[in-house]
Design a protein around this motif. Structure first.
Motif, PDB file in Angstrom:
ATOM      1  N   GLN A  44      -0.870  -2.030  -7.167  1.00 58.80           N
ATOM      2  CA  GLN A  44       0.362  -2.181  -7.956  1.00 58.80           C
ATOM      3  C   GLN A  44       1.567  -1.789  -7.099  1.00 58.80           C
ATOM      4  N   LYS A  70       8.332  -2.434   5.725  1.00 58.69           N
ATOM      5  CA  LYS A  70       7.550  -1.652   6.679  1.00 58.69           C
ATOM      6  C   LYS A  70       6.352  -1.057   5.943  1.00 58.69           C
ATOM      7  N   ILE A  72       4.511   2.238   4.709  1.00 60.55           N
ATOM      8  CA  ILE A  72       5.042   3.541   4.310  1.00 60.55           C
ATOM      9  C   ILE A  72       3.890   4.502   4.043  1.00 60.55           C
TER      10      ILE A  72
ATOM     11  N   ILE B  77      -0.581   5.085   0.817  1.00 60.04           N
ATOM     12  CA  ILE B  77      -0.265   4.088   1.846  1.00 60.04           C
ATOM     13  C   ILE B  77       0.301   2.868   1.122  1.00 60.04           C
ATOM     14  N   ILE B  78       1.546   2.513   1.471  1.00 56.58           N
ATOM     15  CA  ILE B  78       2.251   1.418   0.804  1.00 56.58           C
ATOM     16  C   ILE B  78       2.481   0.308   1.818  1.00 56.58           C
ATOM     17  N   ASP B  79       2.152  -0.934   1.462  1.00 54.25           N
ATOM     18  CA  ASP B  79       2.252  -2.041   2.418  1.00 54.25           C
ATOM     19  C   ASP B  79       3.681  -2.599   2.457  1.00 54.25           C
ATOM     20  N   PRO B  80       3.963  -3.542   3.375  1.00 52.48           N
ATOM     21  CA  PRO B  80       5.340  -4.049   3.498  1.00 52.48           C
ATOM     22  C   PRO B  80       5.852  -4.761   2.250  1.00 52.48           C
ATOM     23  N   ASP B  81       4.967  -5.174   1.349  1.00 48.62           N
ATOM     24  CA  ASP B  81       5.411  -5.751   0.078  1.00 48.62           C
ATOM     25  C   ASP B  81       5.728  -4.682  -0.963  1.00 48.62           C
ATOM     26  N   GLY B  82       5.565  -3.406  -0.586  1.00 46.51           N
ATOM     27  CA  GLY B  82       5.832  -2.332  -1.544  1.00 46.51           C
ATOM     28  C   GLY B  82       4.660  -2.089  -2.478  1.00 46.51           C
ATOM     29  N   VAL B  83       3.490  -2.583  -2.113  1.00 48.84           N
ATOM     30  CA  VAL B  83       2.294  -2.413  -2.952  1.00 48.84           C
ATOM     31  C   VAL B  83       1.459  -1.249  -2.416  1.00 48.84           C
ATOM     32  N   ILE B  84       1.027  -0.376  -3.326  1.00 48.29           N
ATOM     33  CA  ILE B  84       0.179   0.754  -2.930  1.00 48.29           C
ATOM     34  C   ILE B  84      -1.211   0.226  -2.573  1.00 48.29           C
ATOM     35  N   GLN B  85      -1.642   0.476  -1.355  1.00 50.45           N
ATOM     36  CA  GLN B  85      -2.975   0.023  -0.939  1.00 50.45           C
ATOM     37  C   GLN B  85      -3.996   1.142  -1.008  1.00 50.45           C
ATOM     38  N   PHE B 108      -6.133  -1.585   6.802  1.00 48.94           N
ATOM     39  CA  PHE B 108      -5.313  -2.411   5.899  1.00 48.94           C
ATOM     40  C   PHE B 108      -4.446  -3.385   6.690  1.00 48.94           C
ATOM     41  N   GLN B 109      -3.986  -2.971   7.861  1.00 46.52           N
ATOM     42  CA  GLN B 109      -3.178  -3.874   8.688  1.00 46.52           C
ATOM     43  C   GLN B 109      -4.017  -5.040   9.193  1.00 46.52           C
TER      44      GLN B 109
END
Lengths: 84, 151
Positions: A44, A70, A72, B77-85, B108-109
């Motif tokens: 999400q 990026k 985070i 860990i949050i990806d470049p789309d702003g999604v929590i992975q 994840f990368q």
């Protein structure tokens, strides 16, 4: 990054787009207030927020979504000057 | 936080921006950095130390402990789309292992770079084999991966 003027108000982080962390107006009716909060889950969108920060000698403000694009790493911890 | 600061350059090289957060004020963050952390990390903490005194952010991330008035040890860990992975939440007495966080970021990368065509098996480390989920792999994972491959 320039220092921001500092007052004596107790500043804190605020979640953006979440009514529960914004100043509440008194309810107009007696209806029970429904508790609705954003909760972080994998897969999400990360809840966006604004927070005062200390950064390399300066006080500044961080909005999480300014860093979307990026990767985070966001780490919470119990408190400064604790032992672990 | 000094453990994360120590690996900050490696995280930057992976394109990761780091933020720490607690219920302490940004003034206290400065004092902690100047009086203690700087003795553990050359130059002090290199990333933003966020202040969440009212616990608003902690609540949104499910790490707010109402009884203690603190934030639990939560790592996202949050990806470049702003999604929590990925997320990991520990009670206060046990610290995280930053090497595991870095491993997960790398995994994840890799998955993201493959457009989801590749997956990393348990215990995957950079350079290890990856799985390519599809009809040919169904029932055949044993041919390419075994539990003892986890180092």
């Amino acid at each position: 990054m320039a220092d921001q003027p500092e007052g004596c108000a107790r500043v804190t982080g605020a979640v953006l787009g979440d009514p529960s962390s914004e100043p509440a107006e008194p309810p107009a009716t007696q209806e029970p207030v429904k508790e609705e909060r954003m909760t972080a889950r994998v897969g999400q969108k990360a809840p966006d927020f604004n927070a005062p920060a200390y950064y390399k000698g300066s006080f500044t403000n961080v909005q999480l979504s300014d860093y979307f694009g990026k990767w985070i790493l966001l780490c919470f911890y119990p408190g400064d000057f604790t032992f672990v | 936080m000094s453990a994360v600061a120590d690996k900050y350059q490696q995280l930057q090289d992976l394109g990761v921006e780091v933020f720490s957060a607690s219920v302490d004020s940004h003034f206290v963050h400065k004092m902690w950095n100047d009086h203690e952390l700087i003795k553990m990390v050359d130059g002090g903490i290199p990333f933003h130390m966020l202040s969440d005194q009212a616990g608003n952010i902690g609540r949104a991330y499910g790490v707010w402990d109402e009884a203690q008035g603190i934030e639990l040890r939560g790592r996202f860990i949050i990806d470049p789309d702003g999604v929590i992975q990925a997320m990991e939440v520990l009670t206060p007495p046990v610290g995280r292992r930053i090497a595991e966080t870095i491993r997960q970021v790398q995994a994840f990368q890799l998955v993201r770079a493959s457009g989801g065509a590749e997956a990393t098996p348990a215990g995957w480390m950079p350079g290890d084999i990856v799985l390519k989920p599809g009809p040919d792999l169904v029932g055949n994972v044993w041919k390419v991966w075994k539990p003892d491959m986890e180092k």
